[in-house]
Design an enzyme around this catalytic site. Structure first.
Site, PDB file in Angstrom:
ATOM      1  N   HIS A 101       1.077  -1.412   0.060  1.00 21.03           N
ATOM      2  CA  HIS A 101       0.216  -0.275   0.390  1.00 21.03           C
ATOM      3  C   HIS A 101       0.939   1.326  -0.140  1.00 21.03           C
ATOM      4  O   HIS A 101       0.482   2.638  -0.245  1.00 21.03           O
ATOM      5  CB  HIS A 101      -0.673   0.087   1.651  1.00 21.03           C
ATOM      6  CG  HIS A 101      -0.277   0.026   2.487  1.00 21.03           C
ATOM      7  ND1 HIS A 101       0.038  -0.251   3.519  1.00 21.03           N
ATOM      8  CD2 HIS A 101       0.232   1.674   3.133  1.00 21.03           C
ATOM      9  CE1 HIS A 101       0.304   0.297   4.110  1.00 21.03           C
ATOM     10  NE2 HIS A 101       0.408   0.835   3.878  1.00 21.03           N
TER      11      HIS A 101
ATOM     12  N   ASP B  10      -0.711  -7.503   1.455  1.00 26.59           N
ATOM     13  CA  ASP B  10      -0.234  -6.319   1.715  1.00 26.59           C
ATOM     14  C   ASP B  10       1.972  -6.180   1.525  1.00 26.59           C
ATOM     15  O   ASP B  10       2.138  -6.209   2.675  1.00 26.59           O
ATOM     16  CB  ASP B  10      -0.442  -5.258   2.677  1.00 26.59           C
ATOM     17  CG  ASP B  10      -0.201  -3.918   2.888  1.00 26.59           C
ATOM     18  OD1 ASP B  10       0.296  -3.347   1.951  1.00 26.59           O
ATOM     19  OD2 ASP B  10      -0.392  -2.767   3.949  1.00 26.59           O
TER      20      ASP B  10
ATOM     21  N   GLY C 165       3.620   6.506   8.993  1.00 25.61           N
ATOM     22  CA  GLY C 165       4.670   6.728   8.439  1.00 25.61           C
ATOM     23  C   GLY C 165       5.823   5.360   9.001  1.00 25.61           C
ATOM     24  O   GLY C 165       6.683   5.223   8.374  1.00 25.61           O
TER      25      GLY C 165
ATOM     26  N   SER D 207       4.452   2.547   8.110  1.00 29.76           N
ATOM     27  CA  SER D 207       4.125   1.068   7.273  1.00 29.76           C
ATOM     28  C   SER D 207       5.316   0.581   6.874  1.00 29.76           C
ATOM     29  O   SER D 207       5.683   1.336   5.905  1.00 29.76           O
ATOM     30  CB  SER D 207       3.053   2.259   6.271  1.00 29.76           C
ATOM     31  OG  SER D 207       2.348   2.084   7.190  1.00 29.76           O
ATOM     32  N   GLY D 208       5.552  -0.906   6.366  1.00 28.35           N
ATOM     33  CA  GLY D 208       6.662  -1.119   5.480  1.00 28.35           C
ATOM     34  C   GLY D 208       7.459  -1.900   6.436  1.00 28.35           C
ATOM     35  O   GLY D 208       8.960  -2.616   6.039  1.00 28.35           O
TER      36      GLY D 208
END
Length: 323
Positions: free
Chosen positions: A79, A125, A229, A231-232
């Site tokens: 995402h 994801d 922020g 994320s990932g």
């Protein structure tokens, strides 16, 4: 960036492309940081403690975290990416805990984005980023290990660590400039499902909210969690003396609330990760051609195009899914 800057960029990238390959094997260096001893509720991280942590940037703006898994590949959340955008406009920054001090870190451009084919909002994801040039390992830049796929079952400890430059509290205007770290308990799958879906016990045939492709973690009492922020970024666990990538920060309700963070289960997707990397190496794409064309296109865009604000900076403000 003017024409001179573009020419310098192209020559720099071409020079890096022609550099020699790494001599150290991935297995001998991954998950072994030199340093051994804010994410919501966290604290400043020590230098070299999390050398696989990267900042994914678009047009020089931090949008997500990610993890270095080899000298050419980054894993992050799907995402975080817009598949219609040119990969070269994305960069990864690594080698320092201070996100605004570019003098300490190293920047690499992305040559290819591979989003999992089943990605749909929270499901699937995960994405892989291939870099134009190989990363040079150092005490501040090392990959994190993936689990041994030959093992039938990976025993995950009761708590693991999350890191990132995401917001310290939900609703904060600014992100921290120093990498944050927090130890968070792993939450059992069914318990997490009951938290997010209180009706689950009464609707056994209903589609679960927390899928088997997800892992939950968070300190619900002390409010330790990931936020916009992050994320990932990695959910890293210390197992058998090395750090292993267990999850990627994906989604959740609020930050540091009574809801745990939900992470993409990296172990579940590990065969896909290895197959993508293996195919890329076997195909042996002409990186020099890609490097030249993308470099020129990148310079053209910088000179004549005012890029839009990335969705990661404005979208899903009520979720941790983007910065």
């Amino acid at each position: 960036m003017g024409p001179v800057g573009c020419a310098f960029l192209l020559s720099l990238l071409l020079g890096s492309f022609l550099s020699s390959f790494q001599k150290k094997t991935l297995q001998s260096v991954c998950g072994r940081p030199v340093h051994s001893g804010r994410v919501v509720g966290g604290k400043d991280a020590a230098a070299m403690r999390w050398p696989w942590q990267v900042s994914l940037k678009f047009s020089n703006f931090h949008i997500c975290g990610g993890s270095l898994i080899s000298d050419r590949w980054i894993v992050t959340a799907a995402h975080c990416l817009q598949p219609t955008w040119i990969p070269f406009l994305y960069t990864v920054w690594l080698g320092s805990i201070h996100i605004n001090n570019l003098g300490e870190g190293v920047i690499h451009h992305v040559s290819r984005m591979v989003i999992h084919p089943t990605y749909n909002n929270a499901s699937g994801d995960i994405a892989l980023l291939r870099l134009f040039t190989r990363v040079t390992y150092s005490s501040s830049i090392l990959p994190i290990c993936l689990s041994n796929v030959k093992k039938k079952q990976l025993i995950v400890p009761g708590s693991c660590w999350v890191t990132g430059w995401g917001k310290l509290r939900e609703g904060d205007a600014d992100n921290p400039t120093t990498l944050q770290e927090a130890e968070v308990p792993i939450i059992e799958h069914q318990k997490c499902e009951n938290i997010y879906n209180p009706l689950a016990p009464f609707l056994p045939q209903a589609q679960p909210v927390i899928e088997e492709t997800m892992v939950c973690a968070g300190d619900l009492n002390k409010g330790k969690d990931t936020c916009q922020g992050d994320s990932g970024g990695p959910l890293a666990c210390h197992i058998d003396g090395i750090w292993i990538l267990i999850g990627l920060s994906s989604w959740g309700t609020g930050c540091g609330t009574s809801f745990p963070g939900v992470y993409t289960n990296v172990t579940y997707y590990q065969k896909w990760i290895m197959s993508v990397i293996s195919r890329a190496e076997v195909l042996g794409a002409n990186n020099l051609t890609y490097l030249t064309s993308y470099s020129l296109l990148y310079c053209f865009l910088w000179l004549y195009w005012d890029p839009p604000v990335p969705l990661g900076l404005t979208f899903y403000q009520d979720s941790r899914k983007c910065s």
